[in-house]
Design an enzyme around this catalytic site. Structure first.
Site, PDB file in Angstrom:
ATOM      1  N   GLU A  92     -81.577 -53.267  68.558  1.00 46.88           N
ATOM      2  CA  GLU A  92     -80.913 -52.176  69.263  1.00 46.88           C
ATOM      3  C   GLU A  92     -80.907 -50.872  68.478  1.00 46.88           C
ATOM      4  O   GLU A  92     -80.561 -49.824  69.024  1.00 46.88           O
ATOM      5  CB  GLU A  92     -79.474 -52.590  69.596  1.00 46.88           C
ATOM      6  CG  GLU A  92     -79.412 -53.668  70.683  1.00 46.88           C
ATOM      7  CD  GLU A  92     -77.998 -54.136  70.976  1.00 46.88           C
ATOM      8  OE1 GLU A  92     -77.121 -53.951  70.109  1.00 46.88           O
ATOM      9  OE2 GLU A  92     -77.781 -54.696  72.054  1.00 46.88           O
ATOM     10  N   GLU A 123     -83.036 -74.624  59.676  1.00 47.08           N
ATOM     11  CA  GLU A 123     -82.041 -73.931  58.860  1.00 47.08           C
ATOM     12  C   GLU A 123     -81.756 -74.669  57.556  1.00 47.08           C
ATOM     13  O   GLU A 123     -81.124 -74.132  56.652  1.00 47.08           O
ATOM     14  CB  GLU A 123     -80.743 -73.743  59.634  1.00 47.08           C
ATOM     15  CG  GLU A 123     -79.944 -75.005  59.861  1.00 47.08           C
ATOM     16  CD  GLU A 123     -78.677 -74.747  60.662  1.00 47.08           C
ATOM     17  OE1 GLU A 123     -77.619 -75.207  60.211  1.00 47.08           O
ATOM     18  OE2 GLU A 123     -78.744 -74.094  61.723  1.00 47.08           O
TER      19      GLU A 123
END
Length: 306
Positions: A92, A123
């Site tokens: 953004e 992960e």
């Protein structure tokens, strides 16, 4: 409580984010309205968590702005929900502040595919986090923000260890107390929202408060870099009808020009709002106004004083 030295290192039950919330024990028996009310009460804790972390958040803004000002980059790195939130915030920045895509980057375990498909197994590989930073040639000018609700994600821990070795500024964002998961970083941000309504589902309060913190961090840094004048995003990227309308409204509001005059000024500035404002208030043409802005590191108020 803290785990004992003989505890199973894979047993994360002691972590605040994994505990059961006493206020939601009858969750499966609640009406829809009762669920909404419970969520609302619990979500109030996100505001308190941000307030409690105000000092490290401010330090993170200052450290990040200083690094970007010197030519560094900002990296978010995480897995699962935490990784997705980092990628979202990074994505953004270009449309909001007209930054190049490489300035703020989100890194998620499993790559782009993990944005829409679970890849939580990845992960657990600390070396992959370190490799992701090596691939991007992270150095002493950069900032690396490790995001992990429970604090223990090996991918993030590995990345932060590598970032420290590379001399980068390190920031840690987690939703567990420091005594549960201690870590050596430059800025340690703990967002303590308590156990989730659904035990262990950190896309809830932990995800909400993390998004809030990232909003504050990235926006605060961009403000310090001069990408906001007053409360207007004067480095907005004019790439569609909506953003062109916003640019024209900013110019009209700040200069008292009518819309046609603002459109002409925007055109002469090459669709750059900040430059248009500099041109209007200084009386300079685009090239000279741009030089003044460059000499002031993009700070419009400073350029206007010169």
């Amino acid at each position: 409580m803290n785990p004992s030295s003989s505890a199973d290192p894979t047993d994360r039950g002691h972590l605040l984010t994994e505990q059961a919330n006493p206020h939601s024990q009858g969750l499966d028996q609640m009406s829809a309205l009762e669920l909404v009310d419970l969520f609302n009460r619990e979500d109030q804790r996100t505001l308190d968590a941000i307030a409690t972390a105000r000092a490290p958040l401010a330090a993170a803004i200052e450290r990040t702005a200083a690094a970007l000002r010197q030519g560094g980059r900002l990296f978010y790195i995480g897995a699962g929900t935490s990784g997705r939130l980092g990628v979202l915030d990074a994505s953004e920045c270009p449309p909001t502040f007209c930054t190049p895509p490489e300035l703020v980057q989100g890194i998620i375990a499993g790559g782009a595919g993990a944005l829409v498909r679970s890849s939580e197994g990845l992960e657990d590989i600390a070396e992959d986090g370190a490799a992701a930073l090596a691939e991007r040639q992270v150095n002493e000018l950069d900032v690396v923000v490790g995001i992990t609700a429970g604090g223990t994600t090996p991918y993030v821990q590995g990345a932060l260890a590598a970032a420290r070795q590379r001399g980068a500024t390190t920031i840690f964002i987690a939703c567990v107390p420091a005594e549960q998961v201690p870590i050596a970083v430059d800025v340690d941000i703990r967002l303590l929202v308590g156990p989730e309504i659904v035990a262990g589902s950190t896309r809830l309060k932990a995800g909400t408060v993390t998004k809030m913190a990232l909003n504050i961090l990235s926006t605060g840094a961009m403000i310090q870099l001069g990408k906001v004048y007053g409360n207007r995003m004067v480095d907005v990227s004019v790439t569609n009808v909506k953003l062109r309308d916003r640019a024209l409204r900013i110019l009209c509001d700040l200069t008292e020009l009518d819309r046609a005059e603002a459109a002409d000024l925007l055109q002469r500035s090459g669709q750059r709002v900040k430059l248009a404002l500099m041109m209007h208030w200084s009386g300079l043409e685009a090239e000279a106004a741009e030089a003044k802005l460059a000499a002031s590191n993009g700070q419009l108020r400073e350029a206007l004083k010169g």
